[in-house]
Design a protein around this motif. Structure first.
Motif, mmCIF file in Angstrom:
data_model
loop_
_atom_site.group_PDB
_atom_site.id
_atom_site.type_symbol
_atom_site.label_atom_id
_atom_site.label_comp_id
_atom_site.label_asym_id
_atom_site.label_seq_id
_atom_site.Cartn_x
_atom_site.Cartn_y
_atom_site.Cartn_z
ATOM 1 N N PRO A 1 35.708 -6.337 72.071
ATOM 2 C CA PRO A 1 36.627 -6.962 71.100
ATOM 3 C C PRO A 1 36.335 -8.448 70.867
ATOM 4 O O PRO A 1 36.429 -8.921 69.735
ATOM 5 C CB PRO A 1 38.011 -6.792 71.741
ATOM 6 C CG PRO A 1 37.854 -5.748 72.777
ATOM 7 C CD PRO A 1 36.454 -5.835 73.246
ATOM 8 N N LEU A 2 35.949 -9.169 71.929
ATOM 9 C CA LEU A 2 35.684 -10.602 71.756
ATOM 10 C C LEU A 2 34.455 -10.832 70.886
ATOM 11 O O LEU A 2 34.440 -11.736 70.049
ATOM 12 C CB LEU A 2 35.507 -11.289 73.110
ATOM 13 C CG LEU A 2 36.787 -11.639 73.873
ATOM 14 C CD1 LEU A 2 36.472 -12.519 75.066
ATOM 15 C CD2 LEU A 2 37.798 -12.331 72.979
ATOM 16 N N GLN B 1 33.378 -8.865 68.566
ATOM 17 C CA GLN B 1 33.787 -8.559 67.195
ATOM 18 C C GLN B 1 34.560 -9.735 66.597
ATOM 19 O O GLN B 1 34.327 -10.129 65.454
ATOM 20 C CB GLN B 1 34.657 -7.301 67.200
ATOM 21 C CG GLN B 1 35.001 -6.827 65.809
ATOM 22 C CD GLN B 1 36.014 -5.707 65.844
ATOM 23 O OE1 GLN B 1 36.947 -5.719 66.638
ATOM 24 N NE2 GLN B 1 35.820 -4.720 64.983
ATOM 25 N N LEU B 2 35.446 -10.300 67.419
ATOM 26 C CA LEU B 2 36.263 -11.416 66.944
ATOM 27 C C LEU B 2 35.404 -12.637 66.627
ATOM 28 O O LEU B 2 35.503 -13.226 65.545
ATOM 29 C CB LEU B 2 37.307 -11.764 68.014
ATOM 30 C CG LEU B 2 38.167 -12.990 67.730
ATOM 31 C CD1 LEU B 2 39.128 -12.692 66.600
ATOM 32 C CD2 LEU B 2 38.941 -13.423 68.964
ATOM 33 N N ILE C 1 34.355 -11.723 62.909
ATOM 34 C CA ILE C 1 35.444 -12.246 62.081
ATOM 35 C C ILE C 1 35.369 -13.764 61.920
ATOM 36 O O ILE C 1 35.370 -14.279 60.810
ATOM 37 C CB ILE C 1 36.808 -11.827 62.675
ATOM 38 C CG1 ILE C 1 36.914 -10.302 62.654
ATOM 39 C CG2 ILE C 1 37.948 -12.461 61.895
ATOM 40 C CD1 ILE C 1 38.135 -9.747 63.318
ATOM 41 N N LYS C 2 35.271 -14.494 63.055
ATOM 42 C CA LYS C 2 35.319 -15.958 62.961
ATOM 43 C C LYS C 2 34.055 -16.539 62.340
ATOM 44 O O LYS C 2 34.094 -17.319 61.408
ATOM 45 C CB LYS C 2 35.536 -16.562 64.351
ATOM 46 C CG LYS C 2 36.869 -16.221 64.973
ATOM 47 C CD LYS C 2 38.018 -17.031 64.381
ATOM 48 C CE LYS C 2 39.327 -16.449 64.838
ATOM 49 N NZ LYS C 2 40.511 -16.877 64.240
ATOM 50 N N VAL D 1 31.824 -6.584 60.504
ATOM 51 C CA VAL D 1 32.873 -6.436 61.518
ATOM 52 C C VAL D 1 32.927 -5.012 62.060
ATOM 53 O O VAL D 1 33.072 -4.791 63.254
ATOM 54 C CB VAL D 1 34.239 -6.832 60.926
ATOM 55 C CG1 VAL D 1 35.334 -6.649 61.952
ATOM 56 C CG2 VAL D 1 34.189 -8.284 60.465
ATOM 57 N N LYS E 1 34.697 2.775 69.618
ATOM 58 C CA LYS E 1 36.087 2.698 69.163
ATOM 59 C C LYS E 1 36.327 1.363 68.469
ATOM 60 O O LYS E 1 36.879 1.300 67.378
ATOM 61 C CB LYS E 1 37.023 2.867 70.373
ATOM 62 C CG LYS E 1 38.464 3.072 69.994
ATOM 63 C CD LYS E 1 39.238 1.786 70.056
ATOM 64 C CE LYS E 1 40.488 1.908 69.217
ATOM 65 N NZ LYS E 1 41.232 0.674 69.183
ATOM 66 N N VAL E 2 35.888 0.266 69.120
ATOM 67 C CA VAL E 2 36.169 -1.063 68.577
ATOM 68 C C VAL E 2 35.469 -1.250 67.229
ATOM 69 O O VAL E 2 36.046 -1.783 66.291
ATOM 70 C CB VAL E 2 35.740 -2.147 69.578
ATOM 71 C CG1 VAL E 2 35.749 -3.528 68.924
ATOM 72 C CG2 VAL E 2 36.658 -2.134 70.787
#
Lengths: 308, 289
Positions: free
Chosen positions: A149-150, A152-153, A157-158, A164, A253-254
């Motif tokens: 998740p990190l 991906q973030l 995203i950032k 993504v 999943k993520v």
């Protein structure tokens, strides 16, 4: 060599039956009422119950049921999911995506591990070497539920460097970030093993001989040292596969990749027992077969290894 | 050794450890997490279950230094309280694994022969099942009861599946120890099997076993979070970093805080135990001297 292969194959048969037996026993052990789980909340008549009991051999004893399960596994029948799809069909759909993802992860991990491992072994004690040790320690300690998740973030995203999510029919570019996440699970150990074995081989007599013959540094490292140093790294692939499989469940999943791990995750969430057991059984078999191949490869690659 | 006073292996190791920075960083982290698990109210006065939907994804205000999550719960309080189950599951699962691993390792290493062959083959079979895959099947079954919060199920699952490395390490140190002269001497003096095992061999085989268990503790904490993330770990009213991360992944575009903080706490905890194990192993490994 021949005796080793035969012995290893016999061991594999034992492990195969043992491991599938354990998986089956785990599933069987605390089961309450599979028929009620199958039909859900609705009431069920006695005749329906009898028909289902007959169909799934639920009246038989544990060992007879294990026998039916094994017969299914060996003939490619992995059961039917609660959504009434054949687990074998679902696997056939999901397999190519996961295979591509994990191959990319293995290539990324191996490239980084070998390059950085060789450099830190040559420059032991340098800043680069110490930095690599710290980084591998941190990466080693990062659970997949943190990394995926990190990553991906931060990167998706950032910073916006990577897509993504990947989705169905993902391109190699879309799979790059998830593959990197998966690679992080295995890269640290591979790097450390490469470093240790290169460092050991650099002190070997044959390296001194090669240098004395006047060979260039690149040839000594690239051909003589690397060839001998990579043998222990190859054996890691078998063990790593277990980590990759577990990692794939969370990563897919993520990043929303419809592979084996994603299906398994959905099966867990929708309480689809047959799907979960079918997928896990197949993954365990793949794990065992790959480990067998790696062991045989190891024996073939390293002439010093003679198993008696 | 320049010291004239002779030191035992463990006091020697302690002497080394005291000068190891990584050991101190890891110990401080471990102590902080243990305090957090035992007395979370030391770190926060907010109630992690006091959630108000109108505060959904609100920024950091007042006591909530990390802001609020999708249900309007205080992220900082939830993260602090999340330490408890991580530690409880990690410690008890490791204890179960330790007891099983100790039994298998001692029996296989000390008695050898056919018992060793049978036990070692069993360990091989267990190693044929990747931890998470076995845990998925077992935890799913054990946590079937909807009323439970899953702590018992996850602890038992990880404990029953994670003992193989510990058993192997114990076995090889027992084999190394039982061929030492002092064991032969004790045997000649008439010591029985149990005296040999528990007075002579076991104390000298514990070092690497404890190191493996320390690292296993870190791995178990990570596995608990992964299982909770997948929905087969802790559930119901249990507060867990894994659940928090899983919930937050759906809202990362809106609010990143609820994802980042539990992740950092989880990673730091796992890292602390692995570093601690690493440092202790280095101190006990005579080859590195």
């Amino acid at each position: 060599m021949f005796r080793y292969i035969v012995r290893r194959l016999l061991q594999m048969v034992l492990t195969f039956f043992g491991a599938t037996f354990i998986v089956y026993a785990l599933m069987f052990a605390v089961q309450d009422d599979p028929i009620q789980a199958l039909v859900g909340e609705r009431p069920i008549t006695a005749s329906q119950r009898a028909a289902l009991t007959e169909r799934y051999h639920l009246g038989d004893n544990f060992f007879a049921q294990y026998w039916y399960y094994m017969k299914g596994l060996l003939t490619g029948d992995f059961g039917t999911s609660m959504t009434n799809r054949k687990v074998a069909d679902m696997l056939a759909d999901a397999w190519p995506v996961t295979l591509r993802l994990s191959l990319m992860a293995i290539v990324i991990a191996a490239t980084i591990a070998i390059l950085a491992g060789v450099v830190s072994a040559i420059r032991r004690g340098s800043i680069f070497d110490n930095a690599t040790l710290v980084v591998t320690l941190i990466v080693l300690a990062m659970p997949i539920v943190v990394i995926a998740p990190l990553a991906q973030l931060v990167f998706g995203i950032k910073l916006g460097w990577f897509p993504v999510t990947a989705g169905k029919d993902a391109s190699l570019w879309q799979l790059l970030l998830p593959a990197g996440v998966l690679a992080s699970l295995v890269v640290a150990t591979e790097l450390r093993v490469t470093r240790a074995s290169v460092a050991e081989n650099l002190r070997a007599d044959y390296v001194r001989t090669a240098r004395a013959k006047g060979l260039t540094g690149a040839r000594v490292i690239g051909v003589h040292v690397l060839r001998n140093s990579l043998i222990p790294v190859i054996t890691l692939i078998g063990v790593d596969l277990g980590a990759l499989m577990s990692g794939a469940i969370v990563t897919e999943k993520v990043f929303n990749i419809p592979g084996v791990g994603f299906n398994l995750f959905r099966g867990i969430r929708t309480e689809d027992g047959p799907l979960v057991v079918g997928f896990v059984s197949v993954l365990v078999i793949v794990f065992l077969v790959v480990n067998l191949i790696v062991d045989l490869l190891y024996a073939a690659l390293d002439p010093r290894i003679r198993y008696e | 050794m320049s010291d004239t006073k002779s030191r035992s292996l463990s006091s020697d190791a302690w002497h080394d450890l005291r000068r190891n920075k990584i050991f101190w960083i890891a110990s401080v982290l471990v102590v902080v997490v243990l305090l957090m698990a035992a007395w979370p109210s030391l770190f926060t006065s907010a109630d992690p279950r006091d959630c108000v939907l109108s505060r959904k994804h609100a920024g950091a205000t007042g006591g909530a230094i990390f802001g609020y999550d999708f249900q309007g719960c205080d992220v900082y309080a939830k993260t602090v309280y999340g330490a408890r189950y991580s530690i409880v599951v990690g410690v008890f699962a490791t204890l179960i694994s330790g007891v099983i691993g100790l039994g298998f390792g001692l029996a296989a290493g000390f008695f050898g022969g056919w018992l060793d062959a049978v036990l070692s083959r069993f360990i091989d079979v267990m190693l044929g099942i990747p931890l998470l895959l076995g845990a998925i099947v077992l935890a799913k079954r054990l946590s079937a009861d909807p009323a439970s919060n899953g702590v018992f199920a996850v602890t038992v699952t990880l404990g029953l599946l994670g003992w193989t490395t510990a058993a192997r390490v114990m076995r090889s140190s027992v084999i190394a120890a039982k061929n030492q002269d002092y064991v032969a001497a004790a045997r000649m003096l008439g010591a029985g099997n149990s005296r040999l095992l528990f007075r002579h061999i076991l104390p000298n085989s514990m070092a690497s076993f404890i190191v493996v268990l320390t690292i296993l503790l870190g791995i178990n904490i990570a596995s608990e979070a992964t299982l909770s993330f997948l929905g087969i770990g802790l559930k119901g009213d249990a507060i867990s970093w894994g659940i928090a991360i899983s919930d937050a992944t759906g809202y990362v575009r809106v609010a990143a805080g609820p994802l980042i903080w539990p992740s950092l706490f989880l990673a730091a905890t796992v890292l602390a135990f692995i570093m601690l194990g690493d440092a202790v192993r280095d101190a006990f490994d005579p080859k590195l001297r």
